[in-house]
Design an enzyme around this catalytic site. Sequence first.
Site, PDB file in Angstrom:
ATOM      1  N   ASP A 291      11.558  -2.874  -8.162  1.00 17.93           N
ATOM      2  CA  ASP A 291      12.049  -2.600  -6.837  1.00 17.93           C
ATOM      3  C   ASP A 291      13.864  -2.519  -6.830  1.00 17.93           C
ATOM      4  OD1 ASP A 291      12.754  -1.965  -3.931  1.00 17.93           O
ATOM      5  OD2 ASP A 291      11.529  -3.691  -3.388  1.00 17.93           O
TER       6      ASP A 291
ATOM      7  N   ASP B 221      12.281   4.393  -4.646  1.00 17.84           N
ATOM      8  CA  ASP B 221      12.953   3.238  -5.233  1.00 17.84           C
ATOM      9  C   ASP B 221      11.993   2.196  -5.648  1.00 17.84           C
ATOM     10  OD1 ASP B 221      12.679   2.280  -2.759  1.00 17.84           O
ATOM     11  OD2 ASP B 221      14.516   1.736  -2.586  1.00 17.84           O
ATOM     12  N   GLU B 222      10.668   2.345  -5.794  1.00 15.89           N
ATOM     13  CA  GLU B 222      10.015   1.152  -5.664  1.00 15.89           C
ATOM     14  C   GLU B 222       8.459   1.501  -6.338  1.00 15.89           C
ATOM     15  OE1 GLU B 222       7.990  -1.754  -2.308  1.00 15.89           O
ATOM     16  OE2 GLU B 222       9.479  -0.252  -1.866  1.00 15.89           O
TER      17      GLU B 222
END
Length: 434
Positions: free
Chosen positions: A13, A103-104
């Site tokens: 993350d 983003d993860e």
Amino acid sequence: MAPGPGSNILHADLDAFYASVEQVLDPSLQGRPMAVGGGVVLAASYQAKAFGITAGMAGWRARQLCPELVFVGGHFREYQRLGDAVMAILEDFTPLVERISIDEAFLDVAGSVHLFGPPERMAEDIRARVRAETGLAISVGVARTKHLAKIASQVAKPDGLVVVPLEREGDFLRPLPVGLIWGVGPATRARLAARGITTIGQLAKTDEAALQLLVGRAAGSKLSALAANIDPRSVVGGRRVSSVGAQSALGRRRASPDLVRTTLGYLVDRVGGRLRRSGRAGRTVTVRVRFPGMRTVSRSATLRQAVASTPTLTDVAVELALAALAGNPEETEVTLLAVSVSHLVDEPPTQLVLPFASRPGRLGPDEPDEETRRAVDASMDTIRARFGRQAVGFANVELSPVSRVPDEFRELAERGSGPPGSASPAPSSSRGAG
DNA sequence: TCTGGGGTCCTAGGACCC
DNA sequence: TCTGGGGTCCTAGGACCC
């Protein structure tokens, strides 16, 4: 050789993603309280978070909390590029990458241990490579289940690594706040707190039936299982979206049919284009209307056949919105309009579509038939593919300041409605590192 | 002058069918 | 004459996540 039940799941993350990208692009922003956005905070740097600034907060409120806060407009293409670059790094370690936002991602590295060493080592290598190749900090949690790994990465922030060994899972979970559980938001947290339940350990000691009464049947079971550290979910790549929608906040506007037509024209235009681009169509059209005070109503209709043509979708959406307004005559203003298409099916591009089930006569003799409508869509799609979105559109849409948000941001927020593997985005989180 | 935009999943009631 | 249970689909609303 079979990988045993080890801590093989990683959750990676990126930290304060949008804000961190801005600080990489402009080093003068490093170490300073700054935020992406303006009218609203889309993302805040850790220095800004220290002042209590969070994503979603109104801009004026953020400036109140921190007068020296710097706002930057946002480089949305860069977010996409760097997010993709990080995912490519993750895929170097295992093909089993489940991207859940820009983003993860989750990784299952059980099959890669013989190549890259133990999961903990891979997590360290991932963090080092992301830092070296993008300049960004990424936190990683390593554990036996997705639930544990996700919590571990939240605990690891900022810029950290947390490994949960098998024999320490219980000790790790028990003292943590229930809000770290995926699916426990403000409402659930408040209900649990009212029963004196604030930690995962306390939750685990609570009877499942009692939890079901408190938060609902399914949520109660899920909560009970997670608190007991049971999480059967596996890492799966290539998910497809099950609905496609668009919305626009309008400020306070008089609820006129004209506003409805103009706004929905713009929104449906986007939605229809995305559906056709991904070769899909949908049977259910849902329109949401928000009134001052955040009260929201919705109207939906399920058609006999799946639809992807902009004119047909617009007709249905406008009718639904007008019905929603007619059902709330005491409301004279609206603050948001949204449209969404669900019950998606894969659709060959030559489909013919008829609107409302069991409502004959919706397409009168003076209406263009669906074939004509699709021809119009096809020409517009082609022109835009060559010359860009702005090249052509409904005149009234182009002239009206319906969108307060740049199209680039909207595109960024679209999750993978395209082919598997092209999945992406959704803005940064407001939770977690808090 | 009360919060962006794009999603997922669940619930409860009603219609309808067997 | 009155009464049943189970399943599926649809609609409206809510909670939650990034």
